[in-house]
Design an enzyme around this catalytic site. Sequence first.
Site, short mmCIF file in Angstrom:
data_model
loop_
_atom_site.label_atom_id
_atom_site.label_comp_id
_atom_site.label_asym_id
_atom_site.label_seq_id
_atom_site.Cartn_x
_atom_site.Cartn_y
_atom_site.Cartn_z
N ASP A 47 0.85 -1.19 0.00
CA ASP A 47 0.00 0.00 0.00
C ASP A 47 0.89 1.24 0.00
O ASP A 47 1.76 1.39 0.85
CB ASP A 47 -0.90 -0.03 1.24
CG ASP A 47 -1.70 1.25 1.42
OD1 ASP A 47 -1.94 1.94 0.40
OD2 ASP A 47 -2.08 1.55 2.57
N ASP A 55 -1.79 -1.23 -3.85
CA ASP A 55 -2.11 -0.50 -5.07
C ASP A 55 -0.96 -0.56 -6.07
O ASP A 55 0.09 -1.14 -5.80
CB ASP A 55 -2.46 0.95 -4.74
CG ASP A 55 -1.45 1.61 -3.80
OD1 ASP A 55 -0.24 1.42 -4.02
OD2 ASP A 55 -1.87 2.31 -2.86
N ASP A 124 -5.07 -10.80 -15.91
CA ASP A 124 -6.22 -11.70 -15.89
C ASP A 124 -7.24 -11.25 -16.94
O ASP A 124 -7.54 -10.05 -17.06
CB ASP A 124 -6.89 -11.67 -14.52
CG ASP A 124 -6.56 -12.90 -13.69
OD1 ASP A 124 -6.89 -14.00 -14.15
OD2 ASP A 124 -5.99 -12.76 -12.60
N ASP A 226 -9.40 -16.50 -17.03
CA ASP A 226 -10.09 -16.94 -15.81
C ASP A 226 -11.39 -17.64 -16.16
O ASP A 226 -12.21 -17.12 -16.92
CB ASP A 226 -10.37 -15.72 -14.93
CG ASP A 226 -11.17 -16.08 -13.70
OD1 ASP A 226 -10.60 -16.66 -12.77
OD2 ASP A 226 -12.38 -15.77 -13.68
N GLU A 284 -6.66 -21.40 -17.72
CA GLU A 284 -6.98 -21.82 -16.36
C GLU A 284 -7.98 -22.97 -16.36
O GLU A 284 -8.98 -22.92 -17.06
CB GLU A 284 -7.56 -20.66 -15.55
CG GLU A 284 -7.74 -21.02 -14.09
CD GLU A 284 -8.93 -20.34 -13.43
OE1 GLU A 284 -8.92 -20.21 -12.20
OE2 GLU A 284 -9.89 -19.96 -14.13
N HIS A 351 -4.09 -17.42 -5.67
CA HIS A 351 -5.01 -16.63 -4.85
C HIS A 351 -6.26 -17.40 -4.45
O HIS A 351 -7.02 -16.93 -3.60
CB HIS A 351 -5.41 -15.38 -5.61
CG HIS A 351 -6.16 -15.69 -6.88
ND1 HIS A 351 -5.57 -16.28 -7.97
CD2 HIS A 351 -7.47 -15.52 -7.21
CE1 HIS A 351 -6.46 -16.45 -8.91
NE2 HIS A 351 -7.63 -16.02 -8.48
N ASP A 352 -6.50 -18.55 -5.07
CA ASP A 352 -7.68 -19.36 -4.75
C ASP A 352 -7.34 -20.57 -3.89
O ASP A 352 -8.18 -21.46 -3.70
CB ASP A 352 -8.35 -19.84 -6.04
CG ASP A 352 -9.19 -18.75 -6.70
OD1 ASP A 352 -9.67 -17.87 -5.98
OD2 ASP A 352 -9.34 -18.79 -7.94
#
Length: 578
Positions: A47, A55, A124, A226, A284, A351-352
């Site tokens: 951040d 960000d 993505d 995705d 994916e 991330h999943d």
Amino acid sequence: MKKIKSLIIIILLMTITAQSQETKTSTDKKWWKEAVIYQIYPRSFKDSDGNGVGDLKGIISKLDYIKSLGVDAVWLNPVYESPNDDNGYDISNYREIMKDFGTMKDFNLLLKGMHERGIKLIMDLVVNHSSDENNWFQESRKSRDNKYRNYYYWWPAEKGKPPYRWSWFDVNSNAWKYDAMTDSYYLHYFSEKQPDLNWNNPELRKEIYDMMKFWLDKGIDGFRLDAFQFISKDDSFPELPKEIINKPLEIVKYYGNGPHLHEYIQEMNSEVLSKYPNVLTVAEGAGDSPKAALKFVDPDRKELNIAYHFESVDVGKHLNDFGLVKYKDIFSRYDKEFKDKGWLSIFLANHDQPRMVNKFGNDTPEFRELSSKMLTTFILTMRGTAFYYNGDELGMTNAKFNSIDDYQDVDTRNRYLGLKQNGGDLAAFLEDQKQTSRENSRTPFQWNSTVNSGFTTGKPWLKVNQNFVTINAESQEKDPNSVLNYFRKLVKWRKNNPVLIYGKYMLLDRENPKVFAFTRELEGKKILVLLNFSADNATVNTGIDPKNYKIINSNYIYLDSIKNAILRPYEALIIEIN
């Protein structure tokens, strides 16, 4: 006789050409085959302005760190404009940047900074669904004859309730949502704020292709597609077999891989990808078998580049529960199918998924570093493009939150709410989430031992894992034997040894329940990799004479011989065979 000799010569030449072509097919050099791709979850990376959310400027401030890892490309999770119902995977404007992350100017500076450092950027491509706040959907809702109506799947109420469809993120597990404005239901395989796009509409497909060109013309280096296996659906929506209802892995076979899937991907290649020949495309969840996965990346079919299948991570809570022998078989089956053409990814986290050290290794103080290094060795020595998730280079672990209030993920929160409404065991659910929730991988990156681990000067959007005091990048920079510096060393070694990229893979000692052993071989060079996936000493039978070897790398600080082929707990050895 001359004719016979000429015929023999022709046959020999044809044979040599065929053999040469086979070798070329299996070792055809591409930058993305040789790459190590580092995945960044932007909300949790760094951040820059103290609002608690990572960000683009934060990433820019850490580009030298990313460069120091030796990686070739960054896969950036979605930064498009979004109401953030599913952490950016619900896109309201495909050509703008989410305000949480900054501006398009920031994005341009990020791309420029990456390219100046020799790092490529993969974005993505989320086009199975959009946000319900996307202008396309807002227009689609207004009337049944609106020109955007067929951008989505609508079911008029006068036809009765639509056929049941299970939804990943819906509290009541129904993928059809009633909308009173036009007395109709719309389809959402995921959150109700993520309506599915109707790829049967050529106008919708053109919009998507134009959007892809917009980003490629900016200079990005590729897309990770995705949930793309769902873009083609059987729009008659036949009833699901009763035996698979509420079984997500079975349902996928009926939800995705529709009749026009490959047709649409080939069209995408023709209309867009073929015009940008050096870009990377990652498929994916490609297919439900090695043979199906190969179809997406067989170069003769002119579709995509790298297959990113899920069998290697769909193993339950922990690898020990699944069994190492079955796990070895997954990689061997895929490698056999892809040995001559197509290309695979190698990964253990994203991330999943929860943190890889929790799912595949051991997060206890005694074994966390060793098992983290062992898993890194696995990723960087297997055949396929290595994908590595941010924070795993530090050996970051699951946060193991105790309260539902600590979770922000729509998946965890909706499942909790559904259980609560139906009188389920909430305590057991929360205990399970400590090991399985994808929120475990989304906690802020642990930069140092200061407040909030140096991620933000404000209140972080998601709690920082409290072990940041001992597990952080700053402390590991100073330690030559740290998990971080081990990762850097292995990345460099992989790049200098083409045998680890293009070399043939062969599994050894298949029935061994603790050790994953294999060789990689290319042009006379042979490498043996031994990986102990257990907390015990383990023996291994490679069938290779132990006199003819040289230990190239070990994840232990001090080297040891492999006399009697005994590996220490979570030991990883890379051995050159003479």
